[in-house]
Design a protein around this motif. Structure first.
Motif: not given
Length: 103
Positions: A12, A14, A92-94, A96-97, A99-100
């Protein structure tokens, strides 16, 4: 999590951005701490009279004590800032990653 999920996370873009952003932030804070600390130590080593001045006339405490205590407090505050930023931005970014990757 399975190896496939870990592989999705690693691929990813991100994740690469998160690692770069977090590393840059940690290196910056580390550099601030190291520069301040080693500057203080070098002043003690090469110009001890600069920090050996008493706080006021007749005092036994030198200006080095409040400066050293201030540095410790500043380093503690930097740690708090890192934790705040990690909780606010990096987590938050973690999430999101992850979850994706799971979907």
């Amino acid at each position: 999590m399975s190896a496939a999920v870990y592989e999705k996370i690693r691929r990813n873009p991100k994740f690469a951005g998160l690692v770069a952003k977090r590393t840059r932030f940690a290196v910056t804070l580390s550099a601030i701490v190291l520069v301040m600390f080693y500057t203080f130590i070098l002043i003690i080593a090469f110009s001890p009279t600069l920090l050996a001045k008493p706080l006021w006339e007749g005092a036994t405490t030198t200006i080095a004590i409040p400066i050293g205590a201030g540095m410790i407090l500043f380093f503690w505050l930097l740690t708090g800032y890192y934790v705040h930023r990690a909780n606010k931005d990096f987590d938050a970014i973690n999430a999101e990653i992850i979850k994706e990757a799971i979907q």
